[in-house]
Design an enzyme around this catalytic site. Structure first.
Site, short mmCIF file in Angstrom:
data_model
loop_
_atom_site.label_atom_id
_atom_site.label_comp_id
_atom_site.label_asym_id
_atom_site.label_seq_id
_atom_site.Cartn_x
_atom_site.Cartn_y
_atom_site.Cartn_z
N ASP A 276 0.86 -1.19 0.00
CA ASP A 276 0.00 0.00 0.00
C ASP A 276 0.89 1.24 0.00
O ASP A 276 1.97 1.21 0.58
CB ASP A 276 -0.92 -0.01 1.24
CG ASP A 276 -2.19 0.80 1.03
OD1 ASP A 276 -2.07 2.00 0.77
OD2 ASP A 276 -3.28 0.23 1.15
N ASN A 277 0.42 2.30 -0.63
CA ASN A 277 1.17 3.57 -0.58
C ASN A 277 0.46 4.58 0.33
O ASN A 277 0.86 5.73 0.40
CB ASN A 277 1.35 4.16 -1.98
CG ASN A 277 0.02 4.57 -2.60
OD1 ASN A 277 -1.04 4.23 -2.07
ND2 ASN A 277 0.07 5.26 -3.71
N ASP B 72 4.03 1.94 -4.18
CA ASP B 72 2.96 2.27 -5.11
C ASP B 72 3.07 1.29 -6.28
O ASP B 72 4.13 1.21 -6.92
CB ASP B 72 3.18 3.72 -5.61
CG ASP B 72 2.02 4.22 -6.46
OD1 ASP B 72 1.29 3.38 -7.02
OD2 ASP B 72 1.86 5.44 -6.56
N SER C 249 -6.75 1.06 -5.01
CA SER C 249 -7.32 2.20 -5.73
C SER C 249 -8.10 3.06 -4.75
O SER C 249 -8.77 2.52 -3.87
CB SER C 249 -8.32 1.74 -6.83
OG SER C 249 -8.92 2.86 -7.44
N TYR D 69 -12.39 6.98 -12.38
CA TYR D 69 -12.55 5.68 -11.71
C TYR D 69 -13.23 4.68 -12.66
O TYR D 69 -12.69 3.61 -12.92
CB TYR D 69 -13.39 5.88 -10.45
CG TYR D 69 -13.52 4.68 -9.55
CD1 TYR D 69 -12.41 4.13 -8.92
CD2 TYR D 69 -14.76 4.11 -9.29
CE1 TYR D 69 -12.54 3.03 -8.07
CE2 TYR D 69 -14.89 3.03 -8.43
CZ TYR D 69 -13.78 2.49 -7.82
OH TYR D 69 -13.90 1.42 -6.97
N LYS E 168 -11.29 1.53 -14.31
CA LYS E 168 -11.66 0.15 -13.95
C LYS E 168 -12.08 -0.64 -15.19
O LYS E 168 -11.78 -1.83 -15.30
CB LYS E 168 -12.80 0.16 -12.92
CG LYS E 168 -12.38 0.61 -11.52
CD LYS E 168 -11.48 -0.40 -10.82
CE LYS E 168 -11.25 -0.03 -9.37
NZ LYS E 168 -10.31 -0.94 -8.69
#
Ligand code: UDP
Length: 313
Positions: A31-32, A56, A75, A145, A149
């Site tokens: 995870d970032n 990332d 995300s 988004y 996706k």
């Protein structure tokens, strides 16, 4: 198995991690912290089978040793989150997906793409089954988004068809439960925090738009079943019990009897889908899965969790 989860500190991925650790697997979370929260994985600090990498996934990841499964859960996922991080949202669902598919190919790992009901946009059919292609505004306020996706889905299928990568695809509908970010603006967590703090409950528009709410334990059980199934095409995961936003506000208030909050109406954000409800026939047939936690049980659990945290805005 040795399992990599991107977005490991996020709401859904952290619950999925708990499930996989309970099953005895080794989990590597990545995870970032763009929207993930350190508290979501703090309980895993001393767990032997868990390892965390702060990174990332838009940069290639180098992981030594074997990997059996990759869940791409990273995300921003709330409308506020992805509008705030528009470019990062596009990148994690394009370059990020691409990188993890490359890693899956190299490691001969099975790859699962966490896609979304947002692929259906503002749907012209209700409920939405996987055969519906959607109604998405390609330049709208959710496009960073929705379109990303959709690109991720195309990417996943291309790696499957052309490169023979073993892939799975899920479309996640609205989910709620502990560990949601209290400030990410999503409807259930916002209404619960508002009601616990005696603040106005902010219903956007007339509140007649619909959603259907899945409790997180049901959802992550479904994600895991898809990963371990043989089915390559998209599978909707969500709770098919549809209700209006106004009804959600009323249900939350009814479960917090002492609250002094009142329902107020605020302007409707642009491109907000008017209806959303999953057709889960495919999940029922292929996985034997359906949600079992009722809304009153799920909301009560979530309210207890946030009451304990004494969330203050
Ligand atoms: N919503 C609302 N008040 C809020 C937050 C959300 O009325 O404080 C509405 C929003 O307009 C949408 C629905 O609740 O119609 C679900 O919003 P959410 O941000 O949870 O996610 P979405 O399903 O739109 O991706």
């Amino acid at each position: 198995m040795r399992i990599l989860i991107s977005g490991g500190a996020g709401f859904l991925a952290s619950h999925l991690t708990d499930l996989l650790l309970e099953q005895g697997h080794q989990v590597i979370g990545v995870d970032n912290f763009i929207t993930g929260q350190r508290e979501n994985i703090a309980h895993l600090d001393d767990v032997d089978n868990y390892r965390f990498i702060e990174a990332d996934v838009i940069e290639p990841l180098s992981i030594s040793g074997s990997i059996d499964r990759i869940y791409h859960m990273a995300s921003p996922a709330s409308p506020i989150g992805y509008v705030k991080h528009q470019v990062a949202t596009l990148k994690v669902n394009s370059q990020g997906t691409w990188n993890l598919l490359e890693l899956a190919e190299k490691k001969k790992a099975r790859f699962l793409m966490a896609s979304t009901s947002e692929c259906y946009g503002d749907p012209a059919v209700n409920p939405q089954s996987e055969s519906y292609w959607g109604n998405v505004n390609p330049i709208g306020m959710r496009s960073m988004y929705d379109e990303a996706k959709r690109f991720s889905e195309a990417c996943t299928m291309a790696y499957h068809r052309e490169r023979g990568v073993d892939t799975r695809l899920i479309r996640i509908f609205n989910t709620y439960g502990p560990r949601m970010d209290p400030y990410d603006g999503r409807v259930v967590i916002s209404f619960i925090c508002q009601a616990l703090n005696d603040e106005d409950i902010t219903v956007f528009g007339d509140g007649r738009q619909t959603r259907s709410l899945c409790y997180v334990s049901d959802l992550v059980r479904g994600i895991n079943l898809v990963m371990e199934s043989d089915f390559v095409e998209p599978i909707n995961l969500g709770n098919p019990s549809e209700l209006t936003i106004l009804d959600i506000a009323r249900e939350v208030l009814a479960l917090i009897p002492g609250s002094k909050s009142k329902i107020v109406h605020q302007p409707m954000p642009p491109d907000d889908p008017k209806v959303r409800c999953p057709d889960i026939s495919r999940a029922r047939k292929i996985l034997g899965w359906e949600p079992v936690v009722t809304r009153s049980e799920g909301l009560a659990k979530m309210i207890e969790y946030y009451r304990d945290q004494l969330v203050r805005r």
